[in-house]
Scaffold this active site. Structure first.
Site, mmCIF file in Angstrom:
data_model
loop_
_atom_site.group_PDB
_atom_site.id
_atom_site.type_symbol
_atom_site.label_atom_id
_atom_site.label_comp_id
_atom_site.label_asym_id
_atom_site.label_seq_id
_atom_site.Cartn_x
_atom_site.Cartn_y
_atom_site.Cartn_z
ATOM 1 C CE1 TYR A 84 -3.785 2.411 0.629
ATOM 2 C CE2 TYR A 84 -2.396 3.296 2.376
ATOM 3 C CZ TYR A 84 -3.503 3.400 1.554
ATOM 4 O OH TYR A 84 -4.333 4.495 1.655
ATOM 5 C CE LYS B 273 -3.542 5.163 -1.736
ATOM 6 N NZ LYS B 273 -4.603 5.717 -2.615
#
Length: 237
Positions: A147, A151
């Site tokens: 994750y 990002k």
């Protein structure tokens, strides 16, 4: 008429963004992947704000799905790349398939939507794209390597796209959200949540509405592009 398209609009930050743009007077379109009930609820909230929404069931990681959605959106002025998925796992337990699946939504989805939206915006003389990233894309989050990496990639994409598209009148910015009260944080137990909150100077989680307000600000700011706006309660300064 000016239309704002929000990806991942069936709940959480995406829902708050879609409703806020409707309140600001924009025509609103949003897409969702699986949560049909949530999409209906978002649509009702947009109607309550005085606008009739365009609702699409679209997988942002699928080019055909994105292309068909973009072809049917008229007067597109604003794109909010919000659709995203999370994964809370140690690196050793994360499979390559899980890594790829996460990147396909969080990064490739933003790329595909930006690619097709930019072509429409160029024809109308400009527009604004706002990507929704995370503080973990700047600092990295333990047990959230995939994750965090996705990002971070979205933040890098924002900066590159801002430079490339500025001559076409298209601004590209990013909100780097801190710990926000959404379903993505449902895995945190009481002790973990209290530990996180102890690290935030304002001593609370952010709200979806606060992130939505920041997205609207960037979308409407004519002289801001390539900016990574931190909305994190002081967690990272």
């Amino acid at each position: 008429m000016s239309t704002a398209l929000v990806t991942g609009g069936s709940r959480g930050i995406g829902r708050a963004v879609a409703v806020r743009f409707a309140q600001a007077g924009y025509d609103v379109a949003f897409c969702y992947s699986k949560d049909e009930k949530g999409a209906r609820e978002t649509a009702d909230l947009i109607r309550a704000a005085g606008k009739e929404p365009l609702v699409y069931r679209a997988d942002v990681s699928d080019e055909k799905s994105v292309r068909e959605m973009m072809e049917s959106v008229f007067s597109l002025e604003i794109l909010v790349n919000n659709a995203g998925v999370a994964l809370y796992k140690e690196i050793a337990e994360t499979t390559l398939e899980e890594w790829k699946d996460l990147f396909s939504v969080n990064v490739e989805g933003a790329f595909l939507c930006t690619r097709y939206a930019a072509e429409k915006m160029k024809k109308r003389g400009g527009g604004s794209i706002v990507n929704v990233a995370s503080v973990w894309g700047e600092t990295g989050g333990s047990c959230e390597a995939a994750y965090s990496a996705s990002k971070a990639a979205l933040i890098g994409f924002t900066k590159a796209a801002a430079k490339e598209l500025a001559p076409c009148g298209i601004r590209v910015n990013c909100v780097s959200a801190g710990i926000v009260h959404t379903d993505m944080n449902a895995h945190l137990n009481r002790d973990e949540l209290e530990d996180f909150l102890s690290q935030i100077p304002v001593k609370r989680m952010g709200t979806c509405e606060e992130i939505a307000e920041s997205v609207l600000f960037l979308a409407q700011s004519r002289y801001i592009t390539g900016e990574i706006l931190r909305v994190n309660g002081g967690l990272l300064v």
